[in-house]
Design an enzyme around this catalytic site. Sequence first.
Site, PDB file in Angstrom:
ATOM      1  N   GLU A 141       0.845  -1.196   0.000  1.00  0.00           N
ATOM      2  CA  GLU A 141       0.000   0.000   0.000  1.00  0.00           C
ATOM      3  C   GLU A 141       0.879   1.244   0.000  1.00  0.00           C
ATOM      4  O   GLU A 141       0.410   2.349   0.227  1.00  0.00           O
ATOM      5  CB  GLU A 141      -0.941   0.002   1.197  1.00  0.00           C
ATOM      6  CG  GLU A 141      -0.257  -0.108   2.548  1.00  0.00           C
ATOM      7  CD  GLU A 141      -1.196   0.198   3.699  1.00  0.00           C
ATOM      8  OE1 GLU A 141      -1.689   1.327   3.747  1.00  0.00           O
ATOM      9  OE2 GLU A 141      -1.426  -0.690   4.537  1.00  0.00           O
ATOM     10  N   HIS A 193      -2.234 -10.860  11.544  1.00  0.00           N
ATOM     11  CA  HIS A 193      -1.686  -9.572  11.121  1.00  0.00           C
ATOM     12  C   HIS A 193      -1.507  -8.744  12.398  1.00  0.00           C
ATOM     13  O   HIS A 193      -2.419  -8.676  13.226  1.00  0.00           O
ATOM     14  CB  HIS A 193      -2.659  -8.880  10.159  1.00  0.00           C
ATOM     15  CG  HIS A 193      -2.390  -7.422   9.992  1.00  0.00           C
ATOM     16  ND1 HIS A 193      -1.166  -6.941   9.584  1.00  0.00           N
ATOM     17  CD2 HIS A 193      -3.167  -6.321  10.209  1.00  0.00           C
ATOM     18  CE1 HIS A 193      -1.207  -5.617   9.550  1.00  0.00           C
ATOM     19  NE2 HIS A 193      -2.404  -5.213   9.926  1.00  0.00           N
ATOM     20  N   CYS A 227      -3.345  -3.415   4.534  1.00  0.00           N
ATOM     21  CA  CYS A 227      -2.397  -4.472   4.905  1.00  0.00           C
ATOM     22  C   CYS A 227      -2.721  -5.818   4.267  1.00  0.00           C
ATOM     23  O   CYS A 227      -2.062  -6.815   4.550  1.00  0.00           O
ATOM     24  CB  CYS A 227      -2.358  -4.627   6.420  1.00  0.00           C
ATOM     25  SG  CYS A 227      -2.087  -3.064   7.260  1.00  0.00           S
TER      26      CYS A 227
HETATM   27  N1  ACO Z   1       0.946   2.190  30.560  1.00  0.00           N
HETATM   28  C1  ACO Z   1       0.295   1.101  30.095  1.00  0.00           C
HETATM   29  N2  ACO Z   1      -0.755   1.177  29.224  1.00  0.00           N
HETATM   30  C2  ACO Z   1      -1.135   2.401  28.826  1.00  0.00           C
HETATM   31  C3  ACO Z   1      -0.515   3.582  29.285  1.00  0.00           C
HETATM   32  C4  ACO Z   1       0.579   3.434  30.197  1.00  0.00           C
HETATM   33  N3  ACO Z   1       1.233   4.481  30.652  1.00  0.00           N
HETATM   34  N4  ACO Z   1      -1.134   4.634  28.722  1.00  0.00           N
HETATM   35  C5  ACO Z   1      -2.102   4.145  27.926  1.00  0.00           C
HETATM   36  N5  ACO Z   1      -2.100   2.799  27.992  1.00  0.00           N
HETATM   37  C6  ACO Z   1      -2.956   1.865  27.263  1.00  0.00           C
HETATM   38  C7  ACO Z   1      -4.410   2.295  27.202  1.00  0.00           C
HETATM   39  O1  ACO Z   1      -5.086   1.945  28.389  1.00  0.00           O
HETATM   40  C8  ACO Z   1      -4.876   1.503  25.995  1.00  0.00           C
HETATM   41  O2  ACO Z   1      -5.074   0.160  26.396  1.00  0.00           O
HETATM   42  P1  ACO Z   1      -6.381  -0.616  25.911  1.00  0.00           P
HETATM   43  O3  ACO Z   1      -6.244  -0.734  24.403  1.00  0.00           O
HETATM   44  O4  ACO Z   1      -6.321  -1.939  26.575  1.00  0.00           O
HETATM   45  O5  ACO Z   1      -7.531   0.222  26.287  1.00  0.00           O
HETATM   46  C9  ACO Z   1      -3.652   1.504  25.063  1.00  0.00           C
HETATM   47  O6  ACO Z   1      -2.543   1.881  25.891  1.00  0.00           O
HETATM   48  C10 ACO Z   1      -3.754   2.478  23.907  1.00  0.00           C
HETATM   49  O7  ACO Z   1      -4.009   3.748  24.411  1.00  0.00           O
HETATM   50  P2  ACO Z   1      -5.245   4.639  23.916  1.00  0.00           P
HETATM   51  O8  ACO Z   1      -5.110   5.966  24.586  1.00  0.00           O
HETATM   52  O9  ACO Z   1      -6.515   3.882  24.055  1.00  0.00           O
HETATM   53  O10 ACO Z   1      -5.070   4.748  22.365  1.00  0.00           O
HETATM   54  P3  ACO Z   1      -4.159   5.721  21.521  1.00  0.00           P
HETATM   55  O11 ACO Z   1      -4.777   7.053  21.438  1.00  0.00           O
HETATM   56  O12 ACO Z   1      -2.755   5.616  21.977  1.00  0.00           O
HETATM   57  O13 ACO Z   1      -4.274   5.040  20.075  1.00  0.00           O
HETATM   58  C11 ACO Z   1      -4.341   3.358  18.405  1.00  0.00           C
HETATM   59  C12 ACO Z   1      -4.019   3.662  19.868  1.00  0.00           C
HETATM   60  C13 ACO Z   1      -5.820   3.605  18.142  1.00  0.00           C
HETATM   61  C14 ACO Z   1      -4.015   1.898  18.144  1.00  0.00           C
HETATM   62  C15 ACO Z   1      -3.456   4.267  17.505  1.00  0.00           C
HETATM   63  O14 ACO Z   1      -2.114   4.000  17.755  1.00  0.00           O
HETATM   64  C16 ACO Z   1      -3.740   4.093  16.017  1.00  0.00           C
HETATM   65  O15 ACO Z   1      -4.632   4.729  15.474  1.00  0.00           O
HETATM   66  N6  ACO Z   1      -2.933   3.249  15.308  1.00  0.00           N
HETATM   67  C17 ACO Z   1      -3.115   3.018  13.880  1.00  0.00           C
HETATM   68  C18 ACO Z   1      -4.347   2.205  13.547  1.00  0.00           C
HETATM   69  C19 ACO Z   1      -4.186   0.725  13.811  1.00  0.00           C
HETATM   70  O16 ACO Z   1      -3.108   0.186  13.952  1.00  0.00           O
HETATM   71  N7  ACO Z   1      -5.331  -0.002  13.801  1.00  0.00           N
HETATM   72  C20 ACO Z   1      -5.343  -1.440  13.938  1.00  0.00           C
HETATM   73  C21 ACO Z   1      -6.029  -2.186  12.798  1.00  0.00           C
HETATM   74  S1  ACO Z   1      -5.823  -1.444  11.237  1.00  0.00           S
HETATM   75  C22 ACO Z   1      -4.187  -1.612  10.687  1.00  0.00           C
HETATM   76  O17 ACO Z   1      -3.701  -2.675  10.573  1.00  0.00           O
HETATM   77  C23 ACO Z   1      -3.442  -0.413  10.347  1.00  0.00           C
END
Ligand code: ACO
Length: 469
Positions: free
Chosen positions: A96, A259, A130
């Site tokens: 991609e 994945h 992906c």
């Molecule tokens: N210590 C431990 N855990 C923590 C801490 C900390 N200090 N701070 C946050 N976390 C945890 C949260 O509780 C959360 O856990 P949970 O998922 O069990 O609820 C996790 O870290 C992620 O934190 P969030 O604030 O919920 O999410 P964030 O705003 O960081 O975004 C996301 C995460 C959505 C995955 C982002 O990185 C993203 O958009 N990534 C790209 C999209 C993606 O990969 N999607 C997956 C499928 S599609 C694909 O393959 C591309």
Amino acid sequence: MPVNHMPNGSLSHWPSNVGILAVDIYFPNMFVDQTDLEKFNGVSDGKYTIGLGQNQMAFCTDREDINSICLTVTKSLLDKYSISPKDIGFLMIGTETIIDKSKSVKTVLMDLFAESGNQDIEGIHATNACYGGTDALFRAWDWIESSSWDGRYAIVVAADIAVYASGPARPTGGCGAIAMLIGPDAAVVFDRKVRSTYMAHVYDFYKPDLSSEYPTVDGPLSNMCYLQALDKCFQLYFEKANKYLQGTTLDSFDAIIFHAPYCKLVQKSIARLVLLNYLQSSENQCNDTYNQLERYKNIKLEDTYSDRELEKLLLTLSKPTFQKKTDPSLMLPRTIGNMYTASLYACLTSFLLSESLDSLKNKKLLLFSYGSGLAASMFSARISSDTSPNSALAKMLKVVSDIPDRLKSRHRVSAKVFEEALNLREKTHNSAPYQPIGQTDNLSTGTFFLTSVSDKYHRTYKRISSEEK
Ligand code: ACO
């Protein structure tokens, strides 16, 4: 060559045991540690490492692009396994990372075949987030099993440079390329008739801005879509397995490979399989896991995606299965990051690396591929029983055995250097004419790199030779 031809030119047998005969991976020689990134981005300690389950992230400068990483991994596959370019009849790319709306990466890779005179190679490329690598793999597998097959091998290349705009998605980037040789009498043999697919139209992650490398992403929606697609593919896979692979249950699999956009999502996915398995087979079961899920027996799957209590219970119940059947496959995603199309196959490679040659014999694998937008498939494979020194499996393990050392010899750079590299890519993406300025000293032997982009957007590449190191 794997096949006998009859006097009339037809094949003497239908190809059997089609699958992966050889694999190689390329990843950049530089990485940023996720703890450094946590500090640099001012987020709480553990957010990326524990919250997302990521340790390190590979990245590249303006010296590498999708063409160069595909050239690097394909040339490496051909060389390391002594494959004659003449023996390839099909080559398809899944990616991609688009730098040209018309000219495919496949045509660039034809340079690797020019000297051999073999220009009779089918296959172009597949793009859908992906998932493209899996589509390319299915097309290669189908070509081998089709009436067009002439006895030659296929190559599938799955590669991406996964970069996100600064913000919460950025730590889920990465970069990597996988090349796989596909043919009969393979080391990893695909099961026929059981692949299950789920596709739908959603805007969870997409790349509508053609002037940017970055996707437009709705992170929470993409997580939900991934799990939804997992539900659908799981249900359909087992419907088909009941018909064509009788006796197959989730417990039949020695490894369950996903994945991996980030490792925490994979852990949640294996947890979800516990629920799906329970809902599918609860009537016949009576054990501690099933007793604890009793109260969910009439739950609708669509009501469960944001049920944190259920998620927590499933994570606990699935922990031993995760550790035994999935965690070994996360070694490369944890240390490289998301490789988009290459991710699932990097997980498969990590799994192979986690076992000895003899212990791999006859192991059964369940694989789940997801690409946003969305396209997803579940399919299965078994490892060959041939572990003799000249077997495809033995050769494959020998080649991939250098991966841990390659990972260790990478250069750890600061989060600032990483940010600068991404800023440079952002500013110069698809510029022409353009003279890349990234250092080449960090590139390892055999790596192709971009030397220039002309005013007509012609890209030229050079390969790092051992003398230059
Ligand atoms: N210590 C431990 N855990 C923590 C801490 C900390 N200090 N701070 C946050 N976390 C945890 C949260 O509780 C959360 O856990 P949970 O998922 O069990 O609820 C996790 O870290 C992620 O934190 P969030 O604030 O919920 O999410 P964030 O705003 O960081 O975004 C996301 C995460 C959505 C995955 C982002 O990185 C993203 O958009 N990534 C790209 C999209 C993606 O990969 N999607 C997956 C499928 S599609 C694909 O393959 C591309």
